[in-house]
Design a protein around this motif. Structure first.
Motif, short mmCIF file in Angstrom:
data_model
loop_
_atom_site.label_atom_id
_atom_site.label_comp_id
_atom_site.label_asym_id
_atom_site.label_seq_id
_atom_site.Cartn_x
_atom_site.Cartn_y
_atom_site.Cartn_z
N ASP A 137 42.75 52.99 43.66
CA ASP A 137 42.55 51.54 43.62
C ASP A 137 42.09 51.09 42.24
O ASP A 137 41.28 51.77 41.57
CB ASP A 137 41.50 51.12 44.65
CG ASP A 137 42.03 51.13 46.08
OD1 ASP A 137 43.24 51.32 46.26
OD2 ASP A 137 41.21 50.96 47.00
N PRO A 164 43.37 42.60 40.94
CA PRO A 164 44.79 42.35 41.20
C PRO A 164 45.68 43.05 40.18
O PRO A 164 45.29 43.23 39.01
CB PRO A 164 44.91 40.83 41.09
CG PRO A 164 43.52 40.30 41.24
CD PRO A 164 42.61 41.36 40.71
N ASP A 165 46.87 43.41 40.59
CA ASP A 165 47.79 44.11 39.69
C ASP A 165 48.11 43.29 38.44
O ASP A 165 48.36 43.86 37.38
CB ASP A 165 49.09 44.44 40.43
CG ASP A 165 48.90 45.51 41.50
OD1 ASP A 165 47.91 46.26 41.42
OD2 ASP A 165 49.73 45.58 42.42
N PRO A 217 37.26 39.08 45.56
CA PRO A 217 38.59 39.69 45.69
C PRO A 217 39.70 38.69 45.96
O PRO A 217 40.72 38.67 45.25
CB PRO A 217 38.40 40.67 46.86
CG PRO A 217 36.95 41.03 46.82
CD PRO A 217 36.25 39.75 46.43
N ASP A 218 39.55 37.84 46.96
CA ASP A 218 40.59 36.86 47.26
C ASP A 218 40.68 35.79 46.19
O ASP A 218 41.79 35.32 45.85
CB ASP A 218 40.32 36.19 48.62
CG ASP A 218 40.56 37.13 49.79
OD1 ASP A 218 41.26 38.15 49.60
OD2 ASP A 218 40.06 36.85 50.89
N ALA A 268 42.67 37.26 43.35
CA ALA A 268 44.05 37.50 43.74
C ALA A 268 44.84 36.21 43.88
O ALA A 268 46.05 36.17 43.58
CB ALA A 268 44.10 38.29 45.06
N GLU A 269 44.19 35.14 44.32
CA GLU A 269 44.86 33.86 44.53
C GLU A 269 44.79 32.94 43.32
O GLU A 269 45.30 31.81 43.37
CB GLU A 269 44.25 33.16 45.75
CG GLU A 269 44.45 33.94 47.05
CD GLU A 269 43.60 33.42 48.19
OE1 GLU A 269 42.96 32.35 48.01
OE2 GLU A 269 43.55 34.07 49.25
#
Length: 373
Positions: free
Chosen positions: A86, A122-123, A328-329, A332-333
């Protein structure tokens, strides 16, 4: 086991030295991160130049460093959020009194990080961008959300407007910018200060009004802007910020509380080779007298103050609020920005001392980062 190396500090006031370091397996609630980028904070060079004055409990030799980003290579037996491979960012806490271990320092290839002080990356986010966040996010979150600090409503994807306004003095600093983003995500309006060249930057983070902290009328203008509003409190960054925030909070309606992130004196000159033998005693005297003056001014105006220690969230609910439930979200968003932008000044452990020296001389709306191969 993997071969580890670290940028060691072997005594107070000593330069970093790169050398072998043991690889330490994780405890039940830890992960091991193979670092690909580390960021530099004022905290690290303050510990280095101030020696025992700053963190008198440190056991030398040790490894400094708070901000890491890389890949998980091992997880503890109780870890459920992460797996090997990860991509993560983490707040390393090796210099804390209850840790006090080199294995949890950031300036090395492999760092032990507490599970609840790490978040997935995030990637689309490069490691050097992710590395700018941990200590700044933690410090801002401690000041904003801990019940012994401002105790604000928590950030979320759908926060309702609170109808209150937070003052962030020093919005273009690393911690200040994160305080703006977190407060906006919690439903607060934000008034902040910055130099004219950074006005657009802090507005991008969500500040609604920006004042030049160098203006002689800054305090008066901010008090006027807050007229008719409910103050949610203030959070202060910069050596001159506390006195200004105390004056403003004392003149406004609402929460008369100032979270202090910066002492009222600078430690930077302790890093100069010609500092003189009495530099430290003089700094201690100024620190004591300045803090007494701040407390007198605060009490006179009915304002409460408290210093922030940027790792206290690891022992309360704010750590999981930020690193598990929100960040995290939000990353990512795209609801949360990894800012300030990194200024990459080196590409290995041997460059970390150079990076510390650059940070000590001062940066604006940027964060010094070293990548690790």
């Amino acid at each position: 086991m993997p071969s580890n190396a670290a940028a060691w500090i072997k005594a107070g006031n000593a330069p970093l030295e790169v050398g072998p370091a043991p690889y330490t397996p994780p405890a039940a609630d830890q992960i091991v991160v193979r670092n690909h980028a580390v960021a530099i904070n004022p905290l690290e060079w303050i510990i280095q130049v101030a020696g025992r004055l700053a963190y008198r409990w440190l056991k030398y030799p040790t490894v400094l460093g708070s901000d890491v980003a890389g890949e998980v290579v091992e997880v503890g037996s109780a870890v459920t959020r992460f797996r090997v491979g990860d991509r993560v960012l983490g707040h390393a806490v090796g210099t804390d009194k209850d840790s006090n271990t080199a294995a949890e320092g950031g300036f090395q290839l492999y760092t032990l990080v507490l599970e609840h002080m790490a978040a997935p990356v995030p990637d689309a986010l490069a490691f050097e961008d992710a590395a700018v966040l941990p200590l700044a996010v933690s410090t801002a979150a401690c000041g904003l959300f801990q019940t012994d600090q401002l105790g604000l409503a928590h950030p979320s994807a759908r926060a309702e407007p609170t109808g209150q306004t937070l003052l962030v003095w020093g919005g273009s600093t690393s911690v200040g910018g994160n305080a703006i983003q977190l407060a906006v995500a919690a439903g607060y309006d934000v008034i902040t200060t910055a130099s004219p060249r950074n006005v657009d930057y802090v507005k991008e983070l969500g500040a609604t009004e920006v004042f030049d902290y160098n203006s002689p009328d800054a305090v008066t203008d901010i008090v006027a802007a807050l007229k008719g509003r409910t103050l949610a409190g203030a959070i202060a960054f910069g050596t001159t910020s506390a006195a200004s925030c105390i004056r403003i909070a004392g003149a406004c309606q609402g929460t008369r509380f100032v979270s202090l992130a910066t002492p009222p004196v600078s430690f930077a000159h302790l890093g100069e080779p010609d500092r003189g033998r009495f530099a430290t005693p003089r700094l201690i005297a100024r620190l004591i007298s300045s803090n007494i003056a701040l407390q007198v001014a605060a009490r006179r105006r009915g304002v409460r103050t408290k210093y922030i220690f940027g790792t206290t969230l690891k022992a309360n609910e704010v750590s999981t609020l930020i690193y598990r439930d929100f960040l995290p979200d939000a990353l990512a968003e795209g609801r949360y920005l990894a800012l300030p932008k990194p200024t990459v000044v080196g590409h290995g452990l041997h460059d970390i001392q150079h990076a510390l020296d650059i940070q000590r001389k001062g940066v604006s709306a940027a964060k010094v980062v070293v990548t690790l191969p």
